[in-house]
Scaffold this motif. Sequence first.
Motif, mmCIF file in Angstrom:
data_model
loop_
_atom_site.group_PDB
_atom_site.id
_atom_site.type_symbol
_atom_site.label_atom_id
_atom_site.label_comp_id
_atom_site.label_asym_id
_atom_site.label_seq_id
_atom_site.Cartn_x
_atom_site.Cartn_y
_atom_site.Cartn_z
ATOM 1 N N UNK A 47 30.275 -1.024 -12.285
ATOM 2 C CA UNK A 47 31.737 -1.110 -12.232
ATOM 3 C C UNK A 47 32.270 -0.926 -13.652
ATOM 4 N N UNK A 48 33.464 -0.365 -13.743
ATOM 5 C CA UNK A 48 34.134 -0.230 -15.034
ATOM 6 C C UNK A 48 35.495 -0.904 -14.982
ATOM 7 N N UNK A 49 35.744 -1.786 -15.933
ATOM 8 C CA UNK A 49 37.059 -2.379 -16.100
ATOM 9 C C UNK A 49 37.949 -1.320 -16.746
ATOM 10 N N UNK A 50 39.255 -1.334 -16.531
ATOM 11 C CA UNK A 50 40.135 -0.309 -17.109
ATOM 12 C C UNK A 50 40.017 -0.129 -18.624
ATOM 13 N N UNK A 51 39.531 -1.152 -19.324
ATOM 14 C CA UNK A 51 39.347 -1.007 -20.775
ATOM 15 C C UNK A 51 38.121 -0.167 -21.094
#
Length: 66
Positions: A47-51
């Motif tokens: 998963x990737x956080x928006x940052x």
Amino acid sequence: MGRVKLKMKRLENLSGRQVTYSKRRAGILKKTKELSILCDIDILFLMFFPTGKPTLCLGEQRLASL
């Protein structure tokens, strides 16, 4: 009296979005590990956080090595 169903939409509050992400991330990582154990499968969850910070979960076969 039950819980109110939330409508799925983007959270505008940045701090609220970060809190929600961290809580839900912990839950989904737990489910990923449980699925790996129960089904005796290898899982790669990314998963990737928006940052841009990634979260990686590796569920490895545990029963096959016994």
